[in-house]
Write a protein that holds these residues in place. Structure first.
Motif, PDB file in Angstrom:
ATOM      1  N   PRO A  15       0.796  -1.236   0.000  1.00 25.78           N
ATOM      2  CA  PRO A  15       0.000   0.000   0.000  1.00 25.78           C
ATOM      3  C   PRO A  15       0.830   1.289   0.000  1.00 25.78           C
ATOM      4  N   ASN A  16       1.958   1.310   0.704  1.00 21.28           N
ATOM      5  CA  ASN A  16       2.795   2.514   0.720  1.00 21.28           C
ATOM      6  C   ASN A  16       3.422   2.780  -0.640  1.00 21.28           C
ATOM      7  N   GLU A  17       3.852   1.729  -1.300  1.00 20.82           N
ATOM      8  CA  GLU A  17       4.442   1.859  -2.634  1.00 20.82           C
ATOM      9  C   GLU A  17       3.357   2.236  -3.651  1.00 20.82           C
ATOM     10  N   LEU A  18       2.186   1.627  -3.513  1.00 27.46           N
ATOM     11  CA  LEU A  18       1.087   1.954  -4.422  1.00 27.46           C
ATOM     12  C   LEU A  18       0.682   3.422  -4.296  1.00 27.46           C
ATOM     13  N   GLU A  19       0.739   3.962  -3.092  1.00 28.02           N
ATOM     14  CA  GLU A  19       0.399   5.377  -2.922  1.00 28.02           C
ATOM     15  C   GLU A  19       1.368   6.265  -3.703  1.00 28.02           C
ATOM     16  N   LYS A  20       2.633   5.876  -3.772  1.00 20.88           N
ATOM     17  CA  LYS A  20       3.612   6.623  -4.572  1.00 20.88           C
ATOM     18  C   LYS A  20       3.255   6.539  -6.058  1.00 20.88           C
ATOM     19  N   VAL A  21       2.852   5.355  -6.495  1.00 20.64           N
ATOM     20  CA  VAL A  21       2.419   5.162  -7.886  1.00 20.64           C
ATOM     21  C   VAL A  21       1.242   6.088  -8.195  1.00 20.64           C
ATOM     22  N   PHE A  22       0.239   6.060  -7.332  1.00 17.81           N
ATOM     23  CA  PHE A  22      -0.970   6.847  -7.582  1.00 17.81           C
ATOM     24  C   PHE A  22      -0.684   8.343  -7.507  1.00 17.81           C
ATOM     25  N   ALA A  23       0.232   8.755  -6.635  1.00 19.41           N
ATOM     26  CA  ALA A  23       0.597  10.178  -6.527  1.00 19.41           C
ATOM     27  C   ALA A  23       1.272  10.663  -7.814  1.00 19.41           C
ATOM     28  N   ILE A  24       2.143   9.845  -8.374  1.00 19.19           N
ATOM     29  CA  ILE A  24       2.810  10.206  -9.632  1.00 19.19           C
ATOM     30  C   ILE A  24       1.779  10.327 -10.744  1.00 19.19           C
ATOM     31  N   ARG A  25       0.903   9.350 -10.845  1.00 22.26           N
ATOM     32  CA  ARG A  25      -0.121   9.393 -11.894  1.00 22.26           C
ATOM     33  C   ARG A  25      -1.060  10.576 -11.719  1.00 22.26           C
ATOM     34  N   ARG A  26      -1.417  10.892 -10.467  1.00 26.25           N
ATOM     35  CA  ARG A  26      -2.269  12.059 -10.208  1.00 26.25           C
ATOM     36  C   ARG A  26      -1.604  13.333 -10.718  1.00 26.25           C
ATOM     37  N   GLU A  27      -0.320  13.481 -10.384  1.00 25.32           N
ATOM     38  CA  GLU A  27       0.409  14.685 -10.799  1.00 25.32           C
ATOM     39  C   GLU A  27       0.481  14.798 -12.324  1.00 25.32           C
ATOM     40  N   VAL A  28       0.801  13.696 -12.992  1.00 28.18           N
ATOM     41  CA  VAL A  28       0.978  13.739 -14.448  1.00 28.18           C
ATOM     42  C   VAL A  28      -0.365  13.805 -15.175  1.00 28.18           C
ATOM     43  N   PHE A  29      -1.282  12.917 -14.852  1.00 27.49           N
ATOM     44  CA  PHE A  29      -2.521  12.832 -15.628  1.00 27.49           C
ATOM     45  C   PHE A  29      -3.586  13.829 -15.185  1.00 27.49           C
ATOM     46  N   VAL A  30      -3.836  13.926 -13.897  1.00 28.90           N
ATOM     47  CA  VAL A  30      -4.921  14.784 -13.411  1.00 28.90           C
ATOM     48  C   VAL A  30      -4.494  16.253 -13.378  1.00 28.90           C
ATOM     49  N   GLU A  31      -3.345  16.526 -12.764  1.00 27.32           N
ATOM     50  CA  GLU A  31      -2.917  17.922 -12.625  1.00 27.32           C
ATOM     51  C   GLU A  31      -2.331  18.489 -13.916  1.00 27.32           C
ATOM     52  N   GLU A  32      -1.413  17.753 -14.557  1.00 20.73           N
ATOM     53  CA  GLU A  32      -0.748  18.268 -15.755  1.00 20.73           C
ATOM     54  C   GLU A  32      -1.635  18.191 -16.993  1.00 20.73           C
ATOM     55  N   GLN A  33      -2.292  17.030 -17.176  1.00 19.65           N
ATOM     56  CA  GLN A  33      -3.015  16.798 -18.420  1.00 19.65           C
ATOM     57  C   GLN A  33      -4.532  16.950 -18.284  1.00 19.65           C
ATOM     58  N   ASN A  34      -4.996  17.296 -17.099  1.00 21.56           N
ATOM     59  CA  ASN A  34      -6.422  17.539 -16.853  1.00 21.56           C
ATOM     60  C   ASN A  34      -7.328  16.345 -17.151  1.00 21.56           C
ATOM     61  N   CYS A  35      -6.849  15.141 -16.881  1.00 21.22           N
ATOM     62  CA  CYS A  35      -7.693  13.949 -17.028  1.00 21.22           C
ATOM     63  C   CYS A  35      -8.675  13.907 -15.850  1.00 21.22           C
ATOM     64  N   PRO A  36      -9.879  13.411 -16.083  1.00 21.57           N
ATOM     65  CA  PRO A  36     -10.825  13.273 -14.971  1.00 21.57           C
ATOM     66  C   PRO A  36     -10.287  12.281 -13.927  1.00 21.57           C
TER      67      PRO A  36
END
Length: 143
Positions: A15-36
């Motif tokens: 779970p701790n490692e997965l949170e890092k994965v999800f944080a990276i994806r959030r930053e790139v896809f949601v914040e940078e690329q405006n994905c829902p």
């Protein structure tokens, strides 16, 4: 940023490692690329996840999952400060090596900017360009 000395790709389920994965994806896809946000996390529970570190710092993430068609590579994301150092290539190489032996049909939906990366690993564009989450893509299949 100086040239990284160590790029490592690890399959993760902790779970701790997965949170890092999800944080990276959030930053790139949601914040940078405006994905829902709800679209970005779709199918996470049925996917095999990977975390990339550069000199032990979280730098990228990706996943694969089995679908009714075959094995789909997805959510390849590299944090901005780590781009241009070969992190994406290391991710693709590691994920392909981690696929099950029965992975005969391997495909992905590539953003236009990433098409040449996937071509280096034997993927070919199939069909017309399409839009997914407001971003232009091509379906690519590994030959």
């Amino acid at each position: 940023m100086p040239e990284p000395s160590k790029i490592e790709v690890h399959q993760v389920s902790d779970p701790n490692e997965l949170e890092k994965v999800f944080a990276i994806r959030r930053e790139v896809f949601v914040e940078e690329q405006n994905c829902p946000p709800d679209l970005e996390v779709e199918f996470d529970d049925e996917s095999t996840h990977f975390l990339v570190t550069v000199d032990d710092e979280p730098a990228g993430a990706c996943r694969w999952r089995r679908t009714d068609k075959g094995y789909k590579l997805e959510r390849f994301a590299v944090l901005k400060k780590f781009r241009g150092f070969g992190v994406g290539q290391e991710m693709v190489r590691a994920v392909l090596a981690a696929l099950p032996a029965d992975a005969k049909y391997v495909y992905l939906h590539a953003q236009l900017d990433a098409v040449t990366l996937y071509e280096r690993f034997g993927f070919e564009k199939t069909g017309p360009e399409f839009e997914e989450a407001g971003i232009r893509h091509y379906k690519m299949v590994r030959s």
